[in-house]
Scaffold this active site. Structure first.
Site, PDB file in Angstrom:
ATOM      1  N   ARG A  44       0.832  -1.214   0.000  1.00 39.70           N
ATOM      2  CA  ARG A  44       0.000   0.000   0.000  1.00 39.70           C
ATOM      3  C   ARG A  44       0.864   1.260   0.000  1.00 39.70           C
ATOM      4  O   ARG A  44       0.479   2.272  -0.559  1.00 39.70           O
ATOM      5  CB  ARG A  44      -0.972   0.009   1.184  1.00 39.70           C
ATOM      6  CG  ARG A  44      -1.778   1.302   1.294  1.00 39.70           C
ATOM      7  CD  ARG A  44      -3.075   1.143   2.071  1.00 39.70           C
ATOM      8  NE  ARG A  44      -2.872   0.485   3.345  1.00 39.70           N
ATOM      9  CZ  ARG A  44      -2.309   1.048   4.428  1.00 39.70           C
ATOM     10  NH1 ARG A  44      -1.895   2.290   4.374  1.00 39.70           N
ATOM     11  NH2 ARG A  44      -2.155   0.362   5.536  1.00 39.70           N
ATOM     12  N   TYR A  96     -14.298  17.670 -16.344  1.00 37.62           N
ATOM     13  CA  TYR A  96     -14.781  16.308 -16.070  1.00 37.62           C
ATOM     14  C   TYR A  96     -15.781  16.336 -14.911  1.00 37.62           C
ATOM     15  O   TYR A  96     -15.499  16.902 -13.862  1.00 37.62           O
ATOM     16  CB  TYR A  96     -13.601  15.409 -15.739  1.00 37.62           C
ATOM     17  CG  TYR A  96     -14.024  14.005 -15.422  1.00 37.62           C
ATOM     18  CD1 TYR A  96     -14.530  13.179 -16.415  1.00 37.62           C
ATOM     19  CD2 TYR A  96     -13.952  13.506 -14.133  1.00 37.62           C
ATOM     20  CE1 TYR A  96     -14.945  11.899 -16.131  1.00 37.62           C
ATOM     21  CE2 TYR A  96     -14.362  12.217 -13.840  1.00 37.62           C
ATOM     22  CZ  TYR A  96     -14.862  11.420 -14.838  1.00 37.62           C
ATOM     23  OH  TYR A  96     -15.279  10.152 -14.546  1.00 37.62           O
ATOM     24  N   ASP A 167      -5.221  18.353 -15.639  1.00 37.16           N
ATOM     25  CA  ASP A 167      -5.742  17.064 -16.078  1.00 37.16           C
ATOM     26  C   ASP A 167      -5.412  16.933 -17.568  1.00 37.16           C
ATOM     27  O   ASP A 167      -5.989  17.618 -18.416  1.00 37.16           O
ATOM     28  CB  ASP A 167      -7.254  17.009 -15.826  1.00 37.16           C
ATOM     29  CG  ASP A 167      -7.870  15.651 -16.172  1.00 37.16           C
ATOM     30  OD1 ASP A 167      -7.271  14.913 -16.969  1.00 37.16           O
ATOM     31  OD2 ASP A 167      -8.971  15.373 -15.656  1.00 37.16           O
ATOM     32  N   LYS A 192      -8.022   5.695 -19.562  1.00 33.79           N
ATOM     33  CA  LYS A 192      -8.354   6.146 -20.907  1.00 33.79           C
ATOM     34  C   LYS A 192      -7.213   5.820 -21.889  1.00 33.79           C
ATOM     35  O   LYS A 192      -6.959   4.656 -22.132  1.00 33.79           O
ATOM     36  CB  LYS A 192      -8.687   7.631 -20.872  1.00 33.79           C
ATOM     37  CG  LYS A 192      -9.600   8.052 -19.698  1.00 33.79           C
ATOM     38  CD  LYS A 192     -10.992   7.435 -19.773  1.00 33.79           C
ATOM     39  CE  LYS A 192     -11.799   7.636 -18.491  1.00 33.79           C
ATOM     40  NZ  LYS A 192     -11.976   9.004 -18.053  1.00 33.79           N
TER      41      LYS A 192
END
Ligand code: PLP
Length: 369
Positions: A44, A96, A167, A192
């Protein structure tokens, strides 16, 4: 540090040891914990060699240090979570929808104040830079394809300590590198174009600021936003063909944009490569390619636009973007997207044959008249 062309880098980076007998690819390492007193303790926090391969690949493309996350939104959240309570955040008027909803939720909780700025209004961003603690930009934007003047906005005098995050999902690191313009953080939904096959969720941040890197690393560890081994492996595998996929897909997109622009059943086409696009001149300066995303408005009602989506066959009626397969949907149905024309369809152009795509689209436009 990138020493090769980006097209070679995506193929060659993050390969691991290179010693005789080593595998050519870093395999998915399915491990939560490791034998003590080595470099890795617990996945993690540290990730694995699988995580490092993806981070090396994307970090090299953007020329910074990358961190992989479990999704694009996990990466976005890490950036917003590291802001002190009471911070002012500026976001684009077209953005977005997940980011808009995250901002709404944070504002309701009193975590930060949110200001929406017209993406194409560079002066408004220069003013916002004097007051905001975080300028969150998205360029080209989803789904209006507005291109921001990132070099000018990044160079504007800022409130002390303010950071600029971009972004870069729509452009990909092949078409735009915001850190070169002076941004502090680049974020990708690797779901994407980086993954490219609609089979994984992943996100990435890249920064060349060590203090920001440490903060994002801490946010990822404490938020538990490490991506799984298999998704990470698939993202690297997908990224190997990103240059090839993007080249084909953006050629297709440019051609479809031109043909749609001439179609009687289409009122507006938004593609940064079209000379009539409102931010085409900015796009010419900031992008190395105009990308594989476009949006257009059909004539008629919203129901008719939806009918076009139901009618296409080669193109998938589905959300998301950046895959080898073309996808299309009506975007005004999404939460937080009240600014969009009701008949706006967003098309993520894939790697199919362009004449087949056109036959599919024009057939759907004709038969739903
Ligand atoms: C999809 C997307 C996101 C969110 O990424 P997920 O991987 O779905 O969490 C953020 N920004 C843009 C521009 C996107 O297209």
């Amino acid at each position: 540090m990138l020493k090769r062309s980006r097209a070679s880098w995506v193929v060659s980076a993050g390969r691991g040891g290179g010693q005789p007998g080593d595998p050519l690819n870093v395999p998915p390492i399915l491990a939560s914990n490791f034998v003590r007193e080595g470099d890795s303790v617990y996945s993690r926090g540290d990730g694995t060699a699988t995580t490092a391969a993806l981070e090396t690949l994307v970090g090299g493309l953007e020329d910074g240090r990358a961190l992989a996350f479990g999704s694009g939104m996990a990466a976005v959240s890490a950036v917003f979570d590291h802001l002190p309570v009471g911070s002012v955040v500026a976001i684009p008027d077209d953005c977005y929808q997940g980011v808009v909803m995250l901002c709404d939720a944070g504002a309701k909780q009193g975590r930060f104040r949110v200001q929406q700025v017209e993406l194409a209004d560079t002066r408004a961003w220069e003013e916002a830079a004097l007051e905001a603690d975080l300028l969150w930009l998205e360029s080209p934007s989803n789904p209006l394809l507005t291109v921001a003047d990132l070099p000018a906005i990044c160079a504007a005098p800022r409130k002390p300590g303010a950071i600029v995050a971009v972004d870069n999902t729509f452009a990909t690191p092949l078409n735009q590198r915001p850190l070169e313009f002076g941004a502090d953080i680049v974020m990708h939904s690797a779901t994407k174009f980086i993954g490219g096959h609609s089979d994984l969720l992943a996100g990435i941040t890249v920064t060349n600021n060590d203090a920001i890197y440490e903060q994002l690393f801490e946010r990822r560890t404490l938020g538990g936003a490490m991506p799984g081994a298999f998704e990470t492996y698939l993202a690297t595998r997908g990224a190997r063909t990103m240059a090839l996929r993007l080249e084909r897909a953006q050629d297709n997109a440019a051609e479809l944009a031109r043909r749609l622009d001439d179609h009687a059943e289409v009122t507006v086409v938004r593609y940064p490569g079209l000379p009539a696009h409102p931010t085409h001149e900015v796009a010419k300066r900031t992008l190395d390619g105009y990308g594989a995303m476009l949006s257009f408005d059909t004539t008629g009602t919203a129901e008719r636009a939806t009918e076009v989506c139901r009618t296409v066959d080669l193109i998938h009626y589905a959300t998301s973007l950046g895959g080898v397969e073309s996808t299309m949907e009506r975007r005004a149905v999404m939460g937080g997207q009240h600014h969009l024309p009701p008949t706006l369809l967003r098309l993520s152009v894939g790697c199919e044959d362009v004449d087949d795509l056109w036959a599919d689209l024009s057939h759907a436009l004709e038969t739903t008249k």
